[in-house]
Scaffold this active site. Structure first.
Site, PDB file in Angstrom:
ATOM      1  N   ASN A 117       0.861  -1.191   0.000  1.00  0.00           N
ATOM      2  CA  ASN A 117       0.000   0.000   0.000  1.00  0.00           C
ATOM      3  C   ASN A 117       0.899   1.244   0.000  1.00  0.00           C
ATOM      4  O   ASN A 117       1.738   1.406   0.889  1.00  0.00           O
ATOM      5  CB  ASN A 117      -0.895  -0.047   1.251  1.00  0.00           C
ATOM      6  CG  ASN A 117      -1.824   1.147   1.335  1.00  0.00           C
ATOM      7  OD1 ASN A 117      -1.413   2.287   1.122  1.00  0.00           O
ATOM      8  ND2 ASN A 117      -3.077   0.905   1.653  1.00  0.00           N
TER       9      ASN A 117
ATOM     10  N   ASP B  11      -0.134   4.525   0.012  1.00  0.00           N
ATOM     11  CA  ASP B  11      -0.819   5.745   0.465  1.00  0.00           C
ATOM     12  C   ASP B  11       0.127   6.726   1.149  1.00  0.00           C
ATOM     13  O   ASP B  11       0.034   7.945   0.964  1.00  0.00           O
ATOM     14  CB  ASP B  11      -1.914   5.410   1.491  1.00  0.00           C
ATOM     15  CG  ASP B  11      -3.116   4.728   0.865  1.00  0.00           C
ATOM     16  OD1 ASP B  11      -3.235   4.742  -0.375  1.00  0.00           O
ATOM     17  OD2 ASP B  11      -3.931   4.168   1.628  1.00  0.00           O
ATOM     18  N   HIS B  12       1.023   6.179   1.986  1.00  0.00           N
ATOM     19  CA  HIS B  12       1.824   7.103   2.805  1.00  0.00           C
ATOM     20  C   HIS B  12       2.998   7.722   2.060  1.00  0.00           C
ATOM     21  O   HIS B  12       3.622   8.652   2.573  1.00  0.00           O
ATOM     22  CB  HIS B  12       2.215   6.431   4.119  1.00  0.00           C
ATOM     23  CG  HIS B  12       1.000   6.160   4.952  1.00  0.00           C
ATOM     24  ND1 HIS B  12       0.115   7.166   5.318  1.00  0.00           N
ATOM     25  CD2 HIS B  12       0.466   5.012   5.423  1.00  0.00           C
ATOM     26  CE1 HIS B  12      -0.888   6.635   5.996  1.00  0.00           C
ATOM     27  NE2 HIS B  12      -0.701   5.334   6.069  1.00  0.00           N
TER      28      HIS B  12
ATOM     29  N   HIS C 107      -5.729   3.790  -1.359  1.00  0.00           N
ATOM     30  CA  HIS C 107      -7.075   4.076  -0.829  1.00  0.00           C
ATOM     31  C   HIS C 107      -7.441   5.509  -1.230  1.00  0.00           C
ATOM     32  O   HIS C 107      -6.833   6.459  -0.751  1.00  0.00           O
ATOM     33  CB  HIS C 107      -7.025   3.936   0.707  1.00  0.00           C
ATOM     34  CG  HIS C 107      -8.345   4.087   1.390  1.00  0.00           C
ATOM     35  ND1 HIS C 107      -8.517   3.829   2.731  1.00  0.00           N
ATOM     36  CD2 HIS C 107      -9.573   4.468   0.946  1.00  0.00           C
ATOM     37  CE1 HIS C 107      -9.774   4.047   3.076  1.00  0.00           C
ATOM     38  NE2 HIS C 107     -10.438   4.447   2.008  1.00  0.00           N
TER      39      HIS C 107
ATOM     40  N   ARG D   6      -9.583   8.116  -0.528  1.00  0.00           N
ATOM     41  CA  ARG D   6     -10.536   8.457   0.532  1.00  0.00           C
ATOM     42  C   ARG D   6     -11.408   9.609   0.078  1.00  0.00           C
ATOM     43  O   ARG D   6     -11.027  10.410  -0.772  1.00  0.00           O
ATOM     44  CB  ARG D   6      -9.792   8.841   1.820  1.00  0.00           C
ATOM     45  CG  ARG D   6      -8.992   7.701   2.427  1.00  0.00           C
ATOM     46  CD  ARG D   6      -8.367   8.124   3.741  1.00  0.00           C
ATOM     47  NE  ARG D   6      -9.341   8.143   4.802  1.00  0.00           N
ATOM     48  CZ  ARG D   6      -9.462   7.192   5.742  1.00  0.00           C
ATOM     49  NH1 ARG D   6      -8.642   6.180   5.774  1.00  0.00           N
ATOM     50  NH2 ARG D   6     -10.388   7.269   6.668  1.00  0.00           N
TER      51      ARG D   6
ATOM     52  N   ARG E 227      -7.120  12.635   1.451  1.00  0.00           N
ATOM     53  CA  ARG E 227      -6.023  13.086   2.327  1.00  0.00           C
ATOM     54  C   ARG E 227      -4.664  12.551   1.897  1.00  0.00           C
ATOM     55  O   ARG E 227      -3.649  13.110   2.248  1.00  0.00           O
ATOM     56  CB  ARG E 227      -6.303  12.728   3.786  1.00  0.00           C
ATOM     57  CG  ARG E 227      -6.189  11.263   4.072  1.00  0.00           C
ATOM     58  CD  ARG E 227      -6.278  10.987   5.555  1.00  0.00           C
ATOM     59  NE  ARG E 227      -7.641  11.154   6.040  1.00  0.00           N
ATOM     60  CZ  ARG E 227      -8.097  10.543   7.130  1.00  0.00           C
ATOM     61  NH1 ARG E 227      -7.305   9.758   7.835  1.00  0.00           N
ATOM     62  NH2 ARG E 227      -9.332  10.710   7.536  1.00  0.00           N
ATOM     63  N   HIS E 228      -4.625  11.446   1.175  1.00  0.00           N
ATOM     64  CA  HIS E 228      -3.315  11.008   0.646  1.00  0.00           C
ATOM     65  C   HIS E 228      -3.379  10.842  -0.874  1.00  0.00           C
ATOM     66  O   HIS E 228      -2.968  11.746  -1.593  1.00  0.00           O
ATOM     67  CB  HIS E 228      -2.729   9.804   1.392  1.00  0.00           C
ATOM     68  CG  HIS E 228      -3.702   8.784   1.916  1.00  0.00           C
ATOM     69  ND1 HIS E 228      -4.564   8.110   1.107  1.00  0.00           N
ATOM     70  CD2 HIS E 228      -3.918   8.336   3.174  1.00  0.00           C
ATOM     71  CE1 HIS E 228      -5.267   7.276   1.838  1.00  0.00           C
ATOM     72  NE2 HIS E 228      -4.918   7.382   3.099  1.00  0.00           N
TER      73      HIS E 228
ATOM     74  N   GLU F 245      -8.655   0.556  -2.671  1.00  0.00           N
ATOM     75  CA  GLU F 245      -9.452   0.508  -1.431  1.00  0.00           C
ATOM     76  C   GLU F 245     -10.431   1.662  -1.483  1.00  0.00           C
ATOM     77  O   GLU F 245     -10.057   2.788  -1.825  1.00  0.00           O
ATOM     78  CB  GLU F 245      -8.555   0.683  -0.209  1.00  0.00           C
ATOM     79  CG  GLU F 245      -7.862  -0.573   0.201  1.00  0.00           C
ATOM     80  CD  GLU F 245      -7.015  -0.344   1.444  1.00  0.00           C
ATOM     81  OE1 GLU F 245      -7.224   0.638   2.164  1.00  0.00           O
ATOM     82  OE2 GLU F 245      -6.120  -1.161   1.669  1.00  0.00           O
TER      83      GLU F 245
ATOM     84  N   THR G  66      -6.814   5.910  10.375  1.00  0.00           N
ATOM     85  CA  THR G  66      -6.707   4.838   9.384  1.00  0.00           C
ATOM     86  C   THR G  66      -7.954   3.985   9.513  1.00  0.00           C
ATOM     87  O   THR G  66      -8.767   4.211  10.414  1.00  0.00           O
ATOM     88  CB  THR G  66      -5.417   4.005   9.615  1.00  0.00           C
ATOM     89  OG1 THR G  66      -5.336   2.977   8.610  1.00  0.00           O
ATOM     90  CG2 THR G  66      -5.398   3.344  10.985  1.00  0.00           C
ATOM     91  N   THR G  67      -8.128   3.015   8.608  1.00  0.00           N
ATOM     92  CA  THR G  67      -9.310   2.150   8.685  1.00  0.00           C
ATOM     93  C   THR G  67      -9.321   1.449  10.050  1.00  0.00           C
ATOM     94  O   THR G  67      -8.346   0.810  10.415  1.00  0.00           O
ATOM     95  CB  THR G  67      -9.258   1.101   7.548  1.00  0.00           C
ATOM     96  OG1 THR G  67      -8.890   1.774   6.349  1.00  0.00           O
ATOM     97  CG2 THR G  67     -10.586   0.432   7.367  1.00  0.00           C
TER      98      THR G  67
ATOM     99  N   GLU H  93     -10.737  -9.862   2.731  1.00  0.00           N
ATOM    100  CA  GLU H  93      -9.499  -9.480   3.404  1.00  0.00           C
ATOM    101  C   GLU H  93      -9.801  -9.419   4.890  1.00  0.00           C
ATOM    102  O   GLU H  93     -10.692  -8.684   5.326  1.00  0.00           O
ATOM    103  CB  GLU H  93      -8.981  -8.122   2.909  1.00  0.00           C
ATOM    104  CG  GLU H  93      -7.712  -7.730   3.664  1.00  0.00           C
ATOM    105  CD  GLU H  93      -7.026  -6.467   3.148  1.00  0.00           C
ATOM    106  OE1 GLU H  93      -7.251  -6.090   1.973  1.00  0.00           O
ATOM    107  OE2 GLU H  93      -6.276  -5.870   3.938  1.00  0.00           O
TER     108      GLU H  93
ATOM    109  N   HIS I 235      -3.579  -5.030   7.799  1.00  0.00           N
ATOM    110  CA  HIS I 235      -3.698  -3.949   8.779  1.00  0.00           C
ATOM    111  C   HIS I 235      -2.775  -4.195   9.970  1.00  0.00           C
ATOM    112  O   HIS I 235      -2.932  -5.176  10.697  1.00  0.00           O
ATOM    113  CB  HIS I 235      -5.125  -3.722   9.285  1.00  0.00           C
ATOM    114  CG  HIS I 235      -5.265  -2.330   9.843  1.00  0.00           C
ATOM    115  ND1 HIS I 235      -5.573  -1.246   9.047  1.00  0.00           N
ATOM    116  CD2 HIS I 235      -5.032  -1.839  11.074  1.00  0.00           C
ATOM    117  CE1 HIS I 235      -5.564  -0.154   9.796  1.00  0.00           C
ATOM    118  NE2 HIS I 235      -5.222  -0.484  11.021  1.00  0.00           N
TER     119      HIS I 235
ATOM    120  N   GLY J  37       1.094  -1.552   4.394  1.00  0.00           N
ATOM    121  CA  GLY J  37       1.383  -0.181   4.001  1.00  0.00           C
ATOM    122  C   GLY J  37       2.307   0.524   4.969  1.00  0.00           C
ATOM    123  O   GLY J  37       3.521   0.606   4.775  1.00  0.00           O
ATOM    124  N   HIS J  38       1.732   0.980   6.068  1.00  0.00           N
ATOM    125  CA  HIS J  38       2.450   1.883   6.965  1.00  0.00           C
ATOM    126  C   HIS J  38       3.816   1.362   7.395  1.00  0.00           C
ATOM    127  O   HIS J  38       4.809   2.091   7.345  1.00  0.00           O
ATOM    128  CB  HIS J  38       1.566   2.190   8.192  1.00  0.00           C
ATOM    129  CG  HIS J  38       2.155   3.230   9.075  1.00  0.00           C
ATOM    130  ND1 HIS J  38       2.922   2.916  10.170  1.00  0.00           N
ATOM    131  CD2 HIS J  38       2.127   4.576   9.001  1.00  0.00           C
ATOM    132  CE1 HIS J  38       3.330   4.037  10.742  1.00  0.00           C
ATOM    133  NE2 HIS J  38       2.858   5.054  10.058  1.00  0.00           N
TER     134      HIS J  38
END
Ligand code: PXP
Length: 239
Positions: free
Chosen positions: A8, A10-11, A44, A46, A50-51, A71, A101-102, A152, A192, A214-215
């Site tokens: 992921n 996103d970040h 994702h 959103r 935001r990202h 996502e 986050t989710t 998932e 996650h 991801g993170h």
């Protein structure tokens, strides 16, 4: 069966947006991740952007050659984008504006009727549909009934376990749920809060085909680089 890693990105966009000057570029990160063993790229889009932004998603669709997993929350706006853009799959997640986050799996019973209507046009366009759920039998059965081909499992609870007994309990819950999902003909992904610190036991969960991270990878990449951060995970999940 080898366990796949979906990354992921996103970040990378979070970091880019801190200055809004175009770098680091999430598309460049996606290509680098693919080159170093990612079997899929996840982002994702959103509601509040935001990202990842719409333009990132369009560029990712052009550039990603493995598998693009979008996502998304169950909203008409994002569904329209998905139908036009045709990612390889979408992962439906709950989304709250105020969350960092989710925060958990999709409340599948509560939204079941709408979910069935939402999944159909996506599947009609041959877009894979994954639903992000807690690892429990009723949710798995409802995901299958709604027309999803993938589930998932939310591993947030597992990732926050603080004792061996709790960790073992959660892993067993995930293992059993993965077996049930596969028996129902679904593909199984987990994600996650997974990282080098907690991913190793997943190697033994044979019904899980892919992990989505991801993170932890992006955070680790700050210190050791993205290829090395990906390799660390691959070394731990290789069967
Ligand atoms: N899978 C889903 C469905 C998610 O929403 C997230 C968070 O964006 C992840 C996986 C990745 O979680 P993390 O960033 O904690 O690795």
């Amino acid at each position: 069966m080898t366990m796949r890693l979906a990354v992921n990105i996103d970040h990378i966009a979070t970091l880019r947006n801190a200055r809004n000057e175009g770098h680091p570029d999430p598309v460049e990160a996606a290509l680098l991740a693919e080159k170093h063993g990612a079997a899929g790229i996840v982002c994702h889009l959103r509601e509040d952007r935001r990202h990842i932004k719409d333009d990132d998603l369009a560029r990712l669709r052009e550039a990603v050659t493995t598998k693009l997993d979008l996502e998304m929350a169950m909203t008409s706006e994002i569904q329209k984008i998905a139908l036009a853009l045709r990612p390889d799959l979408v992962t439906l997640v709950p989304e709250k504006r105020e969350e960092l986050t989710t925060e958990g799996g999709f409340a599948i019973q509560k939204h079941f009727t709408r979910l069935c209507e939402f999944v159909k046009p996506l599947r009609d366009k041959e877009i894979g549909v994954s639903i992000f759920i807690e690892p429990e039998e009723e949710s798995i059965a409802l995901a299958a009934e709604a027309g999803a081909n993938i589930v998932e499992f939310h591993t947030g609870i597992y990732s926050l376990c603080t004792s061996d007994a709790q960790t073992a309990y959660e892993l067993e819950r995930i293992r059993n749920s993965a077996r049930i999902a596969r028996e129902m003909g679904l593909s199984v992904v987990a994600g996650h809060g997974l990282s080098v610190l907690n991913i190793a036991p997943f190697k033994e969960l044979r019904d899980i085909e892919e992990v989505s991270i991801g993170h932890a990878i992006i955070a680790r990449a700050v210190f050791i680089g993205l290829p090395a951060a990906i390799q660390e995970i691959l070394d731990l999940i290789r069967r």
